[in-house]
Scaffold this motif. Structure first.
Motif, PDB file in Angstrom:
ATOM      1  N   GLN A 171     -65.545  17.421  40.521  1.00  0.00           N
ATOM      2  CA  GLN A 171     -66.228  17.889  42.074  1.00  0.00           C
ATOM      3  C   GLN A 171     -67.235  16.749  42.202  1.00  0.00           C
ATOM      4  O   GLN A 171     -66.880  16.263  43.203  1.00  0.00           O
ATOM      5  CB  GLN A 171     -66.790  19.372  42.475  1.00  0.00           C
ATOM      6  N   THR A 172     -68.069  16.538  41.188  1.00  0.00           N
ATOM      7  CA  THR A 172     -68.735  15.513  41.325  1.00  0.00           C
ATOM      8  C   THR A 172     -68.536  14.111  41.006  1.00  0.00           C
ATOM      9  O   THR A 172     -68.780  13.433  41.976  1.00  0.00           O
ATOM     10  CB  THR A 172     -70.172  15.523  40.096  1.00  0.00           C
ATOM     11  N   LEU A 173     -67.471  13.787  40.790  1.00  0.00           N
ATOM     12  CA  LEU A 173     -67.276  12.196  40.982  1.00  0.00           C
ATOM     13  C   LEU A 173     -66.500  12.009  42.532  1.00  0.00           C
ATOM     14  O   LEU A 173     -66.234  10.994  43.285  1.00  0.00           O
ATOM     15  CB  LEU A 173     -66.069  12.361  40.100  1.00  0.00           C
ATOM     16  N   GLU A 174     -65.562  13.312  42.785  1.00  0.00           N
ATOM     17  CA  GLU A 174     -64.936  13.087  44.506  1.00  0.00           C
ATOM     18  C   GLU A 174     -66.509  12.662  45.495  1.00  0.00           C
ATOM     19  O   GLU A 174     -65.595  12.217  46.795  1.00  0.00           O
ATOM     20  CB  GLU A 174     -64.523  13.932  44.749  1.00  0.00           C
ATOM     21  N   LEU A 175     -68.144  13.315  45.000  1.00  0.00           N
ATOM     22  CA  LEU A 175     -68.762  12.701  45.748  1.00  0.00           C
ATOM     23  C   LEU A 175     -68.795  11.550  46.807  1.00  0.00           C
ATOM     24  O   LEU A 175     -69.075  10.943  47.592  1.00  0.00           O
ATOM     25  CB  LEU A 175     -70.272  13.154  45.488  1.00  0.00           C
ATOM     26  N   PHE A 176     -68.557  10.469  45.214  1.00  0.00           N
ATOM     27  CA  PHE A 176     -68.373   9.031  45.478  1.00  0.00           C
ATOM     28  C   PHE A 176     -66.598   8.759  46.286  1.00  0.00           C
ATOM     29  O   PHE A 176     -67.360   7.607  47.226  1.00  0.00           O
ATOM     30  CB  PHE A 176     -69.130   8.011  44.583  1.00  0.00           C
ATOM     31  N   LYS A 198     -76.068  17.448  47.712  1.00  0.00           N
ATOM     32  CA  LYS A 198     -74.768  17.761  47.246  1.00  0.00           C
ATOM     33  C   LYS A 198     -74.100  17.778  46.048  1.00  0.00           C
ATOM     34  O   LYS A 198     -72.834  17.747  45.915  1.00  0.00           O
ATOM     35  CB  LYS A 198     -73.653  16.379  48.271  1.00  0.00           C
ATOM     36  N   THR A 199     -75.242  17.952  45.337  1.00  0.00           N
ATOM     37  CA  THR A 199     -74.321  17.946  43.819  1.00  0.00           C
ATOM     38  C   THR A 199     -74.126  19.024  43.364  1.00  0.00           C
ATOM     39  O   THR A 199     -74.800  20.053  43.383  1.00  0.00           O
ATOM     40  CB  THR A 199     -75.687  17.292  42.842  1.00  0.00           C
ATOM     41  N   PRO A 200     -73.084  19.731  42.929  1.00  0.00           N
ATOM     42  CA  PRO A 200     -72.620  20.987  42.261  1.00  0.00           C
ATOM     43  C   PRO A 200     -73.482  21.432  41.246  1.00  0.00           C
ATOM     44  O   PRO A 200     -74.086  20.686  40.191  1.00  0.00           O
ATOM     45  CB  PRO A 200     -71.449  20.329  41.283  1.00  0.00           C
ATOM     46  N   GLU A 201     -74.291  22.423  41.935  1.00  0.00           N
ATOM     47  CA  GLU A 201     -75.365  23.240  41.187  1.00  0.00           C
ATOM     48  C   GLU A 201     -75.168  22.942  39.786  1.00  0.00           C
ATOM     49  O   GLU A 201     -76.030  22.460  38.186  1.00  0.00           O
ATOM     50  CB  GLU A 201     -75.386  24.163  41.365  1.00  0.00           C
ATOM     51  N   ASP A 202     -73.686  23.308  39.104  1.00  0.00           N
ATOM     52  CA  ASP A 202     -73.219  23.625  37.119  1.00  0.00           C
ATOM     53  C   ASP A 202     -72.971  22.542  36.626  1.00  0.00           C
ATOM     54  O   ASP A 202     -73.459  22.315  35.581  1.00  0.00           O
ATOM     55  CB  ASP A 202     -72.529  24.058  37.694  1.00  0.00           C
ATOM     56  N   PHE A 203     -73.476  21.601  37.799  1.00  0.00           N
ATOM     57  CA  PHE A 203     -73.528  19.732  36.850  1.00  0.00           C
ATOM     58  C   PHE A 203     -74.932  19.599  36.517  1.00  0.00           C
ATOM     59  O   PHE A 203     -75.135  19.585  35.652  1.00  0.00           O
ATOM     60  CB  PHE A 203     -72.534  18.723  38.068  1.00  0.00           C
ATOM     61  N   GLU A 258     -72.697   9.007  32.347  1.00  0.00           N
ATOM     62  CA  GLU A 258     -72.858   7.486  32.310  1.00  0.00           C
ATOM     63  C   GLU A 258     -71.100   7.886  33.392  1.00  0.00           C
ATOM     64  O   GLU A 258     -70.714   6.599  34.142  1.00  0.00           O
ATOM     65  CB  GLU A 258     -71.928   7.115  30.974  1.00  0.00           C
ATOM     66  N   LYS A 259     -70.190   8.623  33.299  1.00  0.00           N
ATOM     67  CA  LYS A 259     -68.388   9.090  34.159  1.00  0.00           C
ATOM     68  C   LYS A 259     -69.183   8.362  35.959  1.00  0.00           C
ATOM     69  O   LYS A 259     -68.734   7.803  36.487  1.00  0.00           O
ATOM     70  CB  LYS A 259     -68.187   9.400  33.972  1.00  0.00           C
ATOM     71  N   VAL A 260     -70.339   9.726  36.274  1.00  0.00           N
ATOM     72  CA  VAL A 260     -70.674   9.413  37.402  1.00  0.00           C
ATOM     73  C   VAL A 260     -71.609   8.317  37.669  1.00  0.00           C
ATOM     74  O   VAL A 260     -71.229   7.501  39.083  1.00  0.00           O
ATOM     75  CB  VAL A 260     -71.702  10.674  37.680  1.00  0.00           C
ATOM     76  N   LEU A 261     -72.670   7.605  36.899  1.00  0.00           N
ATOM     77  CA  LEU A 261     -72.374   6.288  37.309  1.00  0.00           C
ATOM     78  C   LEU A 261     -71.647   5.618  37.902  1.00  0.00           C
ATOM     79  O   LEU A 261     -71.739   4.555  38.734  1.00  0.00           O
ATOM     80  CB  LEU A 261     -73.443   5.926  36.258  1.00  0.00           C
ATOM     81  N   ALA A 275     -77.167  13.409  49.514  1.00  0.00           N
ATOM     82  CA  ALA A 275     -77.268  12.751  48.100  1.00  0.00           C
ATOM     83  C   ALA A 275     -76.534  12.874  46.550  1.00  0.00           C
ATOM     84  O   ALA A 275     -76.816  14.317  47.106  1.00  0.00           O
ATOM     85  CB  ALA A 275     -79.192  12.548  47.965  1.00  0.00           C
ATOM     86  N   ALA A 276     -76.585  11.880  45.878  1.00  0.00           N
ATOM     87  CA  ALA A 276     -76.084  12.916  44.629  1.00  0.00           C
ATOM     88  C   ALA A 276     -77.770  12.648  43.469  1.00  0.00           C
ATOM     89  O   ALA A 276     -77.972  11.358  43.655  1.00  0.00           O
ATOM     90  CB  ALA A 276     -74.590  12.492  44.622  1.00  0.00           C
TER      91      ALA A 276
END
Length: 302
Positions: free
Chosen positions: A234-239, A212-217, A259-262, A193-194
């Motif tokens: 790295q976060t965007l690549e989760l999707f 799975k979210t990078p902790e720094d994010f 918003e980019k992640v969404l 999950a993110a």
């Protein structure tokens, strides 16, 4: 995981002076009408208090607007006055609502019972990090309900049986929520999950999902600091890589990075589970949490 006080305080000097005159030297019962008064930092705890206390107690929530961004909340002089008259104060603790401590010190009411939910939870920082969003952890909420029932019974012994009956009904519903989580865990433990922030993390973990979210994010989003381009990628690549089954998205705090992640989750067809930090309009705590668990279940394919 909390790094900063989530809620700020804004009291003008004139208001503070006026309220000092109202509250200075108070001790014992905060009012003379015999009415037990409970003040909670947010409407989450205010709703739970009302559910257990019923109409026998006056409950005030300092932050109650579901459209309010918790990160920009400003407590008012009216909040200070309410706290000065309270018999029982409910604060989340863990650095989430430090404004309550400041307002409480200004109230000068030494007889108040203070319930700090993080303290009640018994949770401790791990590697210096503590996820303070304990109202998403049902065992903690059950402990809090017990402590609150005891405090209410001490404040108004004549209503003890009512408080205990209401608390028992509330706890039974919490048990049902835990059963829902357990059933989902039996089928989805280990799925990814993110998150944008760790707001619903206790719930996701109870369902067996792995963050799975990078902790720094998530840390940067919660702290209100910039996310580095590498961490964002790295976060965007989760999707795009379909590493996660869902995105839990805090609707009350958003910015360019979230918003980019969404957008990335939607583009990849990854279900989005909206979450909030305060109680949505028209919901009670149990109904709200049932809806949250059901939304996760739907996102997982139930």
């Amino acid at each position: 995981m909390q790094k900063r006080p989530l809620l700020a305080i804004a009291l003008t000097a004139a208001a503070a002076l006026a309220l000092t005159g109202c509250s200075a030297g108070s001790s014992g019962s905060s009012t003379d009408d015999g009415k037990v008064r409970v003040v909670a930092s947010t409407n989450v705890y205010g709703d739970i208090a009302h559910t257990i206390a019923g109409d026998a107690v006056e409950v005030t929530s300092i932050m109650s607007d579901p459209n309010q961004d918790p990160h920009s909340f400003e407590a008012s002089a009216q909040s200070q006055l309410a706290i000065s008259k309270a018999d029982i104060l409910i604060e989340n603790g863990g650095g989430y609502d430090d404004f309550m401590e400041t307002l409480r010190k200004g109230a000068k009411n030494s007889s108040q019972k203070v319930l700090n939910v993080v303290d009640i939870s018994g949770k401790k920082p791990v590697d210096g990090e503590l996820n303070e969003h304990v109202w998403y952890d049902f065992p903690t909420v059950a402990k809090f309900a017990g402590e609150l029932t005891d405090a209410l019974s001490a404040a108004d012994p004549s209503q003890k049986s009512v408080f205990e009956k209401n608390a028992a009904a509330f706890t039974e519903k919490l048990d049902a929520l835990e059963k829902k989580e357990s059933d989902l865990k039996s089928r989805y433990a280990g799925e990814g999950a993110a998150i944008t922030e760790p707001v619903p993390l206790y719930m996701l973990q109870a369902i067996g999902l792995e963050d799975k979210t990078p902790e720094d994010f998530s840390k940067a989003i919660e702290d209100g600091t910039d996310v580095s381009p590498a961490v964002l990628q790295q976060t965007l690549e989760l999707f795009s890589n379909h590493t996660v089954k869902l995105l839990a998205y805090n609707e009350q705090t958003s910015g360019p990075e979230t918003e980019k992640v969404l957008a990335a989750a939607k583009q990849a067809g990854v279900p989005v589970v909206p979450v909030t930090e305060t109680l949505p309009s028209g919901k009670d705590y149990i109904g709200w949490m049932n809806a949250n668990v059901d939304a996760v279940a739907t996102a997982l394919g139930e």
